[in-house]
Scaffold this active site. Sequence first.
Site, PDB file in Angstrom:
ATOM      1  N   HIS A 270      28.135  42.650  47.116  1.00  0.00           N
ATOM      2  CA  HIS A 270      27.048  42.399  47.666  1.00  0.00           C
ATOM      3  C   HIS A 270      26.226  41.195  46.903  1.00  0.00           C
ATOM      4  O   HIS A 270      25.895  40.105  47.340  1.00  0.00           O
ATOM      5  CB  HIS A 270      26.225  43.358  48.523  1.00  0.00           C
ATOM      6  N   GLU A 271      25.866  41.765  46.086  1.00  0.00           N
ATOM      7  CA  GLU A 271      24.817  41.104  45.326  1.00  0.00           C
ATOM      8  C   GLU A 271      25.208  40.038  44.565  1.00  0.00           C
ATOM      9  O   GLU A 271      24.654  38.820  44.366  1.00  0.00           O
ATOM     10  CB  GLU A 271      23.979  41.943  44.095  1.00  0.00           C
ATOM     11  N   HIS A 274      25.164  37.190  46.967  1.00  0.00           N
ATOM     12  CA  HIS A 274      23.983  36.246  46.911  1.00  0.00           C
ATOM     13  C   HIS A 274      23.855  35.379  45.602  1.00  0.00           C
ATOM     14  O   HIS A 274      23.352  34.141  45.776  1.00  0.00           O
ATOM     15  CB  HIS A 274      22.813  37.430  46.622  1.00  0.00           C
ATOM     16  N   GLU A 300      21.925  36.232  53.452  1.00  0.00           N
ATOM     17  CA  GLU A 300      22.776  37.608  53.637  1.00  0.00           C
ATOM     18  C   GLU A 300      24.029  37.232  54.101  1.00  0.00           C
ATOM     19  O   GLU A 300      24.944  38.206  53.860  1.00  0.00           O
ATOM     20  CB  GLU A 300      21.736  38.394  54.852  1.00  0.00           C
TER      21      GLU A 300
HETATM   22 ZN    ZN Z   1      21.384  41.175  50.611  1.00  0.00          ZN
END
Ligand code: ZN
Length: 507
Positions: A270-271, A274, A300
Amino acid sequence: MHALDKTEAKFALLKTRLSEISDIESAAAVLHWDQATYMPIAGASARGRQLATLKQISHEKFIDPAIGQLLEDLRPCEASLPYDSTAASLIRIARKDYDRAVRVPSEFMAQFSRHQAACYEAWAKAKADNNFAAVEPYLEKTLELSQEYSDFFPNNEHIADPLIDLSDCGMTVANLRPLFAELREELIPIVDAIASQPSADDSCLHQDFPESQQLEFCRTIIERIGFDFKRGRQDKTLHPFMTNFSIDDVRITTRVYENNLAQALFSTIHEMGHALYELGNSPEFESTPLAGGISSGVHESQSRLWENLVGHSRGFWECFYPQLQGVFLRQLGQVSINTFYQAINKVACTPIRTDADEVTYNLHVMIRFDLELALLEGKIAVRDLPEAWNECYRRDLGLVPASDSIGVMQDVHWYVGTIGGMFQGYALGNLMSAQFYEAALKFDPEIAVEIEQGNFSLLHNWLKKNIYQHGRKYSAAELMERVTGSALTIKPFIGYIRQKYGDFYSF
Ligand code: ZN
């Protein structure tokens, strides 16, 4: 000096000023990253003061009337350039940021940020003690200040609009409400149908997985996807996040639970999503307002795209599961890929948003969005919030949280931010991720085939070219239209959920 030379000099001066402000903000980001990773606990109060000082300096430098004058003087220059040229975009985005910043008095910002620090502290204690009443007066003040903030922007249709605009620029209550109503209408019957069937067995994820091996495996995966450790690093923290100090220095953080393999694995992916967005910005955006991501929804969407559409897909694990089994032979040697795949995609109604699967997740977000609006509109009082929260959970997820700590106090957002504008980006991100991914696969169906081989460059390059490189140049709506050929809709997301989970469950 010729008029043209004068314009060039003014543009250069504007860039220099903005670059200095960006440097101060990056320095603050380093301090904040350090606070969340390595700083000894006793450093907290000095660190809070240092961060507040830097924040004040950067705000004061930005709202300097000289910057307003430069932006005014550069209007003809902006108009003479193509809309999507770097120079015109830089002036346009800087003006938008400036116009917003000058409307809010510095004293108000300082007061709000002092209150947020106090509220955060009260929340941490109230959450540990399961005592909502202790944080209630702080939250009442947050609501008051959020309403006051909104008042600095008259002519808005809804009181929440200026707060939403802070993170999801261009979005309003008028366009979010119908979008979310449609989404809820589609999701509730799917969740009901799934909840009435036996749930997947995810016990294989809850064994003993040593931290160092987990971290090593996460590192292997993100390096293979395309995270460049020469331009970034990963460290441990309590609440995973991504931050960056320049386009060439992006930090991700993770947390590891030795009894839950999914935690570090998927929060890392997830990170990383980003981080890839920020790392993929056009290099010429360095230290300008064009660097970064355009909105919390689009940001996101990039983390969720990698975490869910790629990281939770069957094809991804066709490639990586044998490697994972190799690392955790004792724990997973006898677990089939089918069992593992169903475990990581288990759907269950839980009280906690951050534990939620991709089917139920948006329901958690929409509950918060509705409650924020109800508070701002004065339809519910802060003291009635726990009850309203529990009622929403009963209605949408068929459960009532066992305590306020894992109910209304579970997320830090309202207690360290504003009431309004804090949550919509999570749901927007899920919707956008499916729409972007659908466009990527339509452009090149080989993307999915390559992923099964552990090759991610086709997808990564497509994202760089269509999304990452543009930074903040286009609005979220413009980007969506350019990349997918249509405005944001729930259809790709719902289609994806139906197809994927229709294979596991009948609905
Ligand atoms: Zn996030």
